[in-house]
Scaffold this motif. Structure first.
Motif, PDB file in Angstrom:
ATOM      1  N   LEU A 131       0.666  -1.151  -0.077  1.00  0.00           N
ATOM      2  CA  LEU A 131      -0.084  -0.105  -0.057  1.00  0.00           C
ATOM      3  C   LEU A 131       0.799   1.314  -0.157  1.00  0.00           C
ATOM      4  N   PHE A 132       0.520   2.235  -0.812  1.00  0.00           N
ATOM      5  CA  PHE A 132       1.298   3.573  -0.897  1.00  0.00           C
ATOM      6  C   PHE A 132      -0.116   4.515  -0.716  1.00  0.00           C
ATOM      7  N   GLY A 133       0.101   5.590   0.200  1.00  0.00           N
ATOM      8  CA  GLY A 133      -0.697   6.352   0.457  1.00  0.00           C
ATOM      9  C   GLY A 133      -0.735   7.683  -0.436  1.00  0.00           C
ATOM     10  N   PRO A 134      -1.681   8.609  -0.372  1.00  0.00           N
ATOM     11  CA  PRO A 134      -1.764   9.726  -1.110  1.00  0.00           C
ATOM     12  C   PRO A 134      -0.358  10.826  -0.821  1.00  0.00           C
ATOM     13  N   ALA A 158      15.152  14.334   8.785  1.00  0.00           N
ATOM     14  CA  ALA A 158      14.682  15.883   8.434  1.00  0.00           C
ATOM     15  C   ALA A 158      13.851  16.103   7.314  1.00  0.00           C
ATOM     16  N   TYR A 159      13.956  15.010   6.510  1.00  0.00           N
ATOM     17  CA  TYR A 159      13.175  15.158   5.088  1.00  0.00           C
ATOM     18  C   TYR A 159      12.830  13.842   4.492  1.00  0.00           C
ATOM     19  N   ALA A 160      12.027  13.354   5.319  1.00  0.00           N
ATOM     20  CA  ALA A 160      11.739  11.815   4.985  1.00  0.00           C
ATOM     21  C   ALA A 160      10.229  11.509   3.987  1.00  0.00           C
ATOM     22  N   SER A 161       9.910  12.703   3.535  1.00  0.00           N
ATOM     23  CA  SER A 161       8.820  12.571   2.388  1.00  0.00           C
ATOM     24  C   SER A 161       9.287  12.267   1.108  1.00  0.00           C
ATOM     25  N   LEU A 162       8.710  10.982   0.671  1.00  0.00           N
ATOM     26  CA  LEU A 162       9.222  10.600  -0.575  1.00  0.00           C
ATOM     27  C   LEU A 162       7.964  10.692  -1.587  1.00  0.00           C
ATOM     28  N   ASN A 163       8.379  11.264  -2.841  1.00  0.00           N
ATOM     29  CA  ASN A 163       7.567  11.277  -4.018  1.00  0.00           C
ATOM     30  C   ASN A 163       7.029   9.602  -4.126  1.00  0.00           C
ATOM     31  N   LEU A 164       5.524   9.868  -4.277  1.00  0.00           N
ATOM     32  CA  LEU A 164       4.853   8.560  -4.581  1.00  0.00           C
ATOM     33  C   LEU A 164       5.924   7.558  -5.613  1.00  0.00           C
ATOM     34  N   ALA A 165       6.024   7.771  -6.570  1.00  0.00           N
ATOM     35  CA  ALA A 165       6.569   6.964  -7.710  1.00  0.00           C
ATOM     36  C   ALA A 165       8.189   6.650  -7.059  1.00  0.00           C
ATOM     37  N   GLN A 166       8.647   7.641  -6.589  1.00  0.00           N
ATOM     38  CA  GLN A 166      10.091   7.086  -6.051  1.00  0.00           C
ATOM     39  C   GLN A 166       9.819   6.136  -5.010  1.00  0.00           C
ATOM     40  N   ALA A 167       8.941   6.273  -4.238  1.00  0.00           N
ATOM     41  CA  ALA A 167       8.718   4.989  -3.135  1.00  0.00           C
ATOM     42  C   ALA A 167       8.195   3.807  -3.974  1.00  0.00           C
ATOM     43  N   VAL A 168       7.468   3.755  -4.977  1.00  0.00           N
ATOM     44  CA  VAL A 168       7.445   2.629  -5.639  1.00  0.00           C
ATOM     45  C   VAL A 168       8.506   2.100  -6.542  1.00  0.00           C
ATOM     46  N   LEU A 169       9.354   2.849  -6.973  1.00  0.00           N
ATOM     47  CA  LEU A 169      10.868   2.496  -7.552  1.00  0.00           C
ATOM     48  C   LEU A 169      11.645   2.032  -6.648  1.00  0.00           C
ATOM     49  N   LEU A 170      11.907   2.513  -5.143  1.00  0.00           N
ATOM     50  CA  LEU A 170      12.760   1.957  -4.304  1.00  0.00           C
ATOM     51  C   LEU A 170      12.194   0.496  -4.025  1.00  0.00           C
ATOM     52  N   THR A 171      11.102   0.381  -3.761  1.00  0.00           N
ATOM     53  CA  THR A 171      10.407  -0.843  -3.308  1.00  0.00           C
ATOM     54  C   THR A 171      10.572  -1.922  -4.755  1.00  0.00           C
ATOM     55  N   GLY A 172      10.071  -1.512  -5.822  1.00  0.00           N
ATOM     56  CA  GLY A 172      10.652  -2.308  -6.950  1.00  0.00           C
ATOM     57  C   GLY A 172      12.004  -2.714  -7.155  1.00  0.00           C
ATOM     58  N   TYR A 173      12.801  -1.828  -6.839  1.00  0.00           N
ATOM     59  CA  TYR A 173      14.484  -2.216  -7.178  1.00  0.00           C
ATOM     60  C   TYR A 173      14.564  -3.187  -6.091  1.00  0.00           C
ATOM     61  N   GLU A 174      14.183  -3.131  -4.805  1.00  0.00           N
ATOM     62  CA  GLU A 174      14.489  -4.318  -3.977  1.00  0.00           C
ATOM     63  C   GLU A 174      13.692  -5.694  -4.158  1.00  0.00           C
ATOM     64  N   TRP A 175      12.659  -5.454  -4.864  1.00  0.00           N
ATOM     65  CA  TRP A 175      11.935  -6.590  -5.165  1.00  0.00           C
ATOM     66  C   TRP A 175      12.696  -7.473  -6.250  1.00  0.00           C
ATOM     67  N   MET A 176      13.244  -6.555  -7.179  1.00  0.00           N
ATOM     68  CA  MET A 176      14.031  -7.164  -8.374  1.00  0.00           C
ATOM     69  C   MET A 176      15.275  -7.970  -7.706  1.00  0.00           C
ATOM     70  N   ARG A 177      15.877  -7.243  -6.912  1.00  0.00           N
ATOM     71  CA  ARG A 177      17.135  -7.918  -6.270  1.00  0.00           C
ATOM     72  C   ARG A 177      16.848  -9.160  -5.614  1.00  0.00           C
ATOM     73  N   ALA A 178      15.689  -8.968  -4.964  1.00  0.00           N
ATOM     74  CA  ALA A 178      15.332 -10.368  -4.098  1.00  0.00           C
ATOM     75  C   ALA A 178      15.013 -11.512  -4.951  1.00  0.00           C
ATOM     76  N   ALA A 179      14.232 -10.983  -5.908  1.00  0.00           N
ATOM     77  CA  ALA A 179      13.367 -11.996  -7.052  1.00  0.00           C
ATOM     78  C   ALA A 179      14.467 -12.655  -7.984  1.00  0.00           C
ATOM     79  N   SER A 180      15.580 -11.881  -8.035  1.00  0.00           N
ATOM     80  CA  SER A 180      16.488 -12.418  -9.436  1.00  0.00           C
ATOM     81  C   SER A 180      17.827 -12.492  -8.716  1.00  0.00           C
ATOM     82  N   ASP A 181      18.856 -12.724  -9.811  1.00  0.00           N
ATOM     83  CA  ASP A 181      20.106 -12.835  -9.238  1.00  0.00           C
ATOM     84  C   ASP A 181      20.726 -11.534  -9.220  1.00  0.00           C
ATOM     85  N   ALA A 182      19.949 -10.738  -9.380  1.00  0.00           N
ATOM     86  CA  ALA A 182      20.555  -9.099  -9.326  1.00  0.00           C
ATOM     87  C   ALA A 182      21.780  -8.898 -10.067  1.00  0.00           C
TER      88      ALA A 182
END
Length: 277
Positions: A131-134, A158-182
């Motif tokens: 889940l990603f919020g507004p 001090a600046y923890a707010s991420l852009n929505l798409a950036q949050a999806v990107l970081l999550t997707g990157y870690e998914w790819m690392r975990a699900a493949s040989d990276a």
């Protein structure tokens, strides 16, 4: 518009957890989230009550599709839901992303910690979602309460707010690392074999003799050290056969001066081996 790295001849990866955007406010962020998903093989995009509705029309649609940069298939296959509850009914496990501590007694992991667990569960047949919020407010506490665990990002406190798409990107990157040989998708192409030591030493001798003739090794007392430094520098380059030919050819031209037609003994259009660059 598609990016330079887009290659329609290759098989596109798909799978992973559902990406659930809750009340997204900007069409461009939906488009960029789709692009991030396509980058890392995520294929299930779910939208909960987008502010301007979905599918978008007019300028909103144009902005979303332009931001998707070739991932429009994810926008076109996105599923629309009226509530978070409806969007997660078919899932076995749900992660909620948040930058703030919510006072809810749930497991809290970074994407790097969460995605390997997610990948392992998906391999056993579980269905998972994130889940990603507004953009302005993030997920509400009641929406976080629907999740099994929390994903938060290691960011500047001090600046923890991420852009929505950036949050999806970081999550997707870690998914790819975990699900493949990276591994990198491509490797360096070795177009010339490594230079044999005999070839490299021959070039070193030639180079040093010309440098000595030009008065480079001064003072004489430092000549042995200068020669060693020069050879060590060239050895660190891990020269290929083509490298040695090119370097030797450059030194030849510097020593002999510009080439003229009368000096050439080889056939027209044929390079001398020692000057093949």
């Amino acid at each position: 518009m598609t990016g330079a790295g887009t290659n329609r001849t290759k098989t596109s990866l798909c799978g992973g957890p559902a990406i659930i955007l809750v009340r997204p406010q900007l069409a461009v962020n939906i488009g960029m989230s789709a692009r991030a998903m396509a980058n890392f093989g995520l294929a299930d995009l779910r939208l909960v009550s987008p502010r301007e509705g979905w599918p978008r029309a007019g300028a909103y649609r144009k902005g979303a599709y332009a931001a998707a940069a070739g991932a429009v298939h994810l926008l076109e296959s996105a599923r629309l839901f009226d509530s978070v509850e409806a969007a997660i009914l078919d899932l076995n496990y749900v992660w909620a992303t948040t930058a703030r501590e919510r006072g809810q007694y749930k497991k809290i992991l970074t994407p790097a910690e969460a995605m390997p667990e997610c990948a392992q569960k998906i391999m056993t047949g579980e269905k998972q979602g994130v889940l990603f919020g507004p953009e302005r407010t993030g997920l509400a506490n009641d929406e976080v309460a629907l999740a099994d665990a929390i994903i938060t990002f290691p960011v500047n406190p001090a600046y923890a707010s991420l852009n929505l798409a950036q949050a999806v990107l970081l999550t997707g990157y870690e998914w790819m690392r975990a699900a493949s040989d990276a591994k990198p998708p491509y490797a360096i192409v070795q177009r010339s074999p490594a230079a044999p030591r005999e070839m490299a030493l021959s070039f070193f001798d030639y180079l040093e003799s010309e440098l000595d003739r030009a008065g480079f090794f001064r003072p004489k007392s430092k000549q042995p050290v200068m020669r060693r430094n020069l050879r060590n520098m060239l050895h660190r380059m891990q020269l290929t056969e083509q490298d040695v030919r090119s370097l030797r050819g450059m030194v030849v031209r510097l020593v002999e001066g510009p080439r003229t037609g009368d000096e050439r003994t080889n056939k027209p259009g044929e390079a001398r081996p020692e000057e093949d660059v």
